[in-house]
Scaffold this motif. Sequence first.
Motif, PDB file in Angstrom:
ATOM      1  N   ARG A  90     -47.872   4.808 -60.259  1.00  0.00           N
ATOM      2  CA  ARG A  90     -47.573   3.390 -60.024  1.00  0.00           C
ATOM      3  C   ARG A  90     -47.296   3.185 -58.540  1.00  0.00           C
ATOM      4  O   ARG A  90     -46.527   3.934 -57.933  1.00  0.00           O
ATOM      5  CB  ARG A  90     -46.366   2.936 -60.845  1.00  0.00           C
ATOM      6  N   ASP A 136     -45.650   6.904 -63.889  1.00  0.00           N
ATOM      7  CA  ASP A 136     -45.032   5.947 -64.806  1.00  0.00           C
ATOM      8  C   ASP A 136     -45.827   5.896 -66.106  1.00  0.00           C
ATOM      9  O   ASP A 136     -47.040   5.740 -66.092  1.00  0.00           O
ATOM     10  CB  ASP A 136     -45.025   4.569 -64.149  1.00  0.00           C
ATOM     11  N   GLU A 170     -46.619   0.825 -69.249  1.00  0.00           N
ATOM     12  CA  GLU A 170     -47.518  -0.231 -68.779  1.00  0.00           C
ATOM     13  C   GLU A 170     -46.820  -1.570 -68.983  1.00  0.00           C
ATOM     14  O   GLU A 170     -46.226  -1.817 -70.026  1.00  0.00           O
ATOM     15  CB  GLU A 170     -48.833  -0.189 -69.545  1.00  0.00           C
ATOM     16  N   ASP A 214     -50.067  -5.660 -65.140  1.00  0.00           N
ATOM     17  CA  ASP A 214     -50.485  -4.465 -64.407  1.00  0.00           C
ATOM     18  C   ASP A 214     -52.003  -4.406 -64.310  1.00  0.00           C
ATOM     19  O   ASP A 214     -52.714  -4.820 -65.227  1.00  0.00           O
ATOM     20  CB  ASP A 214     -50.019  -3.188 -65.118  1.00  0.00           C
ATOM     21  N   VAL A 248     -51.646   2.418 -61.025  1.00  0.00           N
ATOM     22  CA  VAL A 248     -51.228   1.182 -61.669  1.00  0.00           C
ATOM     23  C   VAL A 248     -50.516   0.346 -60.610  1.00  0.00           C
ATOM     24  O   VAL A 248     -49.661   0.856 -59.879  1.00  0.00           O
ATOM     25  CB  VAL A 248     -50.276   1.453 -62.859  1.00  0.00           C
ATOM     26  N   ASP A 250     -48.520  -3.423 -60.097  1.00  0.00           N
ATOM     27  CA  ASP A 250     -47.940  -4.584 -60.774  1.00  0.00           C
ATOM     28  C   ASP A 250     -48.521  -5.875 -60.197  1.00  0.00           C
ATOM     29  O   ASP A 250     -49.080  -5.890 -59.108  1.00  0.00           O
ATOM     30  CB  ASP A 250     -46.411  -4.564 -60.670  1.00  0.00           C
TER      31      ASP A 250
END
Length: 103
Positions: free
Chosen positions: A27, A45, A48, A52, A63, A65
């Motif tokens: 992430r 991470d 999920e 995302d 990933v 955000d």
Amino acid sequence: MITVTPQAATQIRTASVQGNAIGLPLRIAIQQKPAAGLHYLMGFDDQEKEGDTKVETEGVTLVVDAASQPLAQGMTLDFVELEGKMEFIFINPNDPNYSAPQV
């Protein structure tokens, strides 16, 4: 969205083995800091979250955000030697402190 260099991808895979996080995405979060430009956070991470975006590149999964996505557009994640230490660096044209490499 994000480019990962082969050197960075290799280090991400190595870190996932060392951190017992094999198969987890990395992430990346970006925070806008007043007067300091952008601040980057990253870690493996397994949660999920809504909004995302997954990015698969160089054999690794990232990933990002929803809030960080606009700041990550066109960014490159690299792993380089700086002052005798190997470090991840973020090359990001969205950072107000960014200056393009001299060619």
